[in-house]
Design an enzyme around this catalytic site. Structure first.
Site, PDB file in Angstrom:
ATOM      1  N   ASP A 132       0.841  -1.198   0.000  1.00  0.00           N
ATOM      2  CA  ASP A 132       0.000   0.000   0.000  1.00  0.00           C
ATOM      3  C   ASP A 132       0.877   1.250   0.000  1.00  0.00           C
ATOM      4  OD1 ASP A 132      -2.373   1.454   2.362  1.00  0.00           O
ATOM      5  OD2 ASP A 132      -2.314   1.522   0.166  1.00  0.00           O
TER       6      ASP A 132
ATOM      7  N   GLY B 132      -9.209   5.736   1.280  1.00  0.00           N
ATOM      8  CA  GLY B 132      -9.918   6.563   2.244  1.00  0.00           C
ATOM      9  C   GLY B 132     -11.383   6.225   2.327  1.00  0.00           C
TER      10      GLY B 132
ATOM     11  N   GLU C 104      -1.651   5.872  -8.743  1.00  0.00           N
ATOM     12  CA  GLU C 104      -2.684   6.841  -8.338  1.00  0.00           C
ATOM     13  C   GLU C 104      -2.587   8.107  -9.160  1.00  0.00           C
ATOM     14  OE1 GLU C 104      -2.961   7.360  -4.137  1.00  0.00           O
ATOM     15  OE2 GLU C 104      -4.119   9.224  -4.273  1.00  0.00           O
TER      16      GLU C 104
ATOM     17  N   HIS D  97      -8.062   9.961   3.686  1.00  0.00           N
ATOM     18  CA  HIS D  97      -7.578   8.994   4.673  1.00  0.00           C
ATOM     19  C   HIS D  97      -7.954   9.424   6.085  1.00  0.00           C
ATOM     20  CE1 HIS D  97      -4.428   7.865   1.493  1.00  0.00           C
ATOM     21  NE2 HIS D  97      -5.127   6.766   1.736  1.00  0.00           N
ATOM     22  N   GLY D  98      -8.069   8.445   6.962  1.00  0.00           N
ATOM     23  CA  GLY D  98      -8.224   8.735   8.387  1.00  0.00           C
ATOM     24  C   GLY D  98      -9.666   8.766   8.851  1.00  0.00           C
TER      25      GLY D  98
ATOM     26  N   ASP E  15      -8.651   0.800   6.403  1.00  0.00           N
ATOM     27  CA  ASP E  15      -7.694   0.719   7.509  1.00  0.00           C
ATOM     28  C   ASP E  15      -8.293   1.309   8.783  1.00  0.00           C
ATOM     29  OD1 ASP E  15      -4.530   2.202   8.432  1.00  0.00           O
ATOM     30  OD2 ASP E  15      -5.351   0.250   8.904  1.00  0.00           O
TER      31      ASP E  15
ATOM     32  N   SER F 296     -13.045   4.131   4.619  1.00  0.00           N
ATOM     33  CA  SER F 296     -13.630   3.671   5.876  1.00  0.00           C
ATOM     34  C   SER F 296     -14.917   4.412   6.184  1.00  0.00           C
ATOM     35  CB  SER F 296     -12.639   3.859   7.032  1.00  0.00           C
ATOM     36  OG  SER F 296     -11.738   2.765   7.074  1.00  0.00           O
TER      37      SER F 296
END
Ligand SMILES: O=C(COP(=O)(O)O)N(O)CCCCOP(=O)(O)O
Ligand code: NA
Ligand SMILES: [Zn+2]
Length: 306
Positions: free
Chosen positions: A81, A210, A133, A179-180, A254, A212
């Site tokens: 990743d 990203g 990407e 992300h996050g 993640d 989640s």
């Protein structure tokens, strides 16, 4: 068994479902992923980030995943990743990864193309699939001006050119995710029209980073243990379900795993101050991980596709 990424994702895009790509950092996360994939007869990507490499060692994680994957019936892809540079990708190839990402999206386009072509040549020489990407996920701060935010999202025409010039196997795009655990106030805006335009021009499997969801049940339970996650927000299930028929075939998760593991650990540590057997503490995290992983396979319609 351990398999190469391309075959798994081409089938997913063709048949209109997605394959979750879960980050692992240790034994327990890897066990949770593979036990649920086996239980639900679902193909799965297990991915190792730079942080995981530093935390657990690339070879340690690679050997763990390869060995465990050899003992399950479902197809498992071992994926690097956010590979930062050629050297890291080469280390992953040497460690037996069956899919690698070169993330040069923060460089100017020409450099991204150059870096990516180099990785494609090396990886394809040893039969390993490549993810690259184009476009940049918005930063955690959502104070990015609209025009700048536009500059970060993937341009469909550029995507078509990028794929033709690099020879990659799947493409990570930016359509509004980040992300996050703090993906902006309220519901993150996902640009489905942009995705449709990209999918019209690019026939390769598309990758969503990203992604989640920060599920409500998980957030509530975490808050009950005193975890300070009030502002945490994720991508809505409807946006995931809408993106899959529009070409998204690999979906990176993640943060939801981090939250699940943390919930289990906090529940035991806060709830039973006398407990000091790590197996009871981390084991509880593993149980919640399995619950979240089950939900992801169901959301992405991966169940039974192995
Ligand atoms: O797209 C994602 C995950 O997206 P998510 O945060 O929505 O789950 N990923 O690619 C996972 C990124 C993990 C990198 O972090 P470390 O280097 O600290 O390990
Ligand atoms: Na990736
Ligand atoms: Zn990512």
């Amino acid at each position: 068994p351990l398999v190469v990424g391309k075959e798994v994702l081409d089938k997913a895009r063709r048949e209109g479902y997605a394959v979750p790509s879960f980050n692992t950092n240790n034994l327990e996360i890897t066990q949770a992923i593979l036990e649920v994939a086996e239980e639900l007869k679902a193909p799965v990507f297990i991915q190792v980030s730079d942080g995981a490499r530093k935390y657990a060692g690339m070879e340690n994680l690679a050997n763990l995943v390869k060995d465990m994957a050899s003992r399950v019936r479902v197809p498992v892809v071992l994926h690097l990743d956010h590979g930062a540079d050629f050297a890291m990708v080469m280390q992953a190839l040497r460690a037996g990864f069956t899919s690698v990402m070169i993330d040069a999206s923060h460089h100017p386009l020409e450099e991204n193309v150059r870096e990516t072509r180099k990785v494609v040549e090396a990886a394809h020489a040893v039969g390993v699939s490549v993810e690259a990407e184009l476009g940049r996920l918005q930063g955690i701060e959502d104070n990015v001006q609209v025009s700048e935010a536009e500059a970060f999202l993937t341009d469909p025409e550029e995507a078509e050119r990028f794929v033709a010039e690099t020879g990659i196997d799947y493409l990570a795009i930016a359509i509004g995710t980040s992300h996050g655990a703090y993906k902006g106030k309220g519901r993150p805006y996902i640009d489905h029209r942009r995705l449709q335009e990209i999918a019209r021009r690019v026939s390769l499997p598309l990758v969503l980073h990203g992604a989640s969801g920060v599920p409500a049940w998980l957030k509530e339970k975490l808050l009950a243990t005193g975890a300070e996650v009030k502002e945490a927000t994720g991508i809505h299930d409807e946006d995931i379900q809408k993106a899959i028929p529009n070409g998204i075939a690999k979906i990176n998760i993640d943060t939801d795993l981090r939250l699940a593991m943390t919930l289990g650990i906090r529940e035991v540590v806060v709830g039973n101050p006398r407990e000091f057997d790590p197996r009871k503490i981390i084991g509880k995290g593993r149980d919640y991980l399995k619950q979240v992983i089950r939900e992801k396979f169901q959301l992405m319609r991966t169940v039974g596709r192995a």
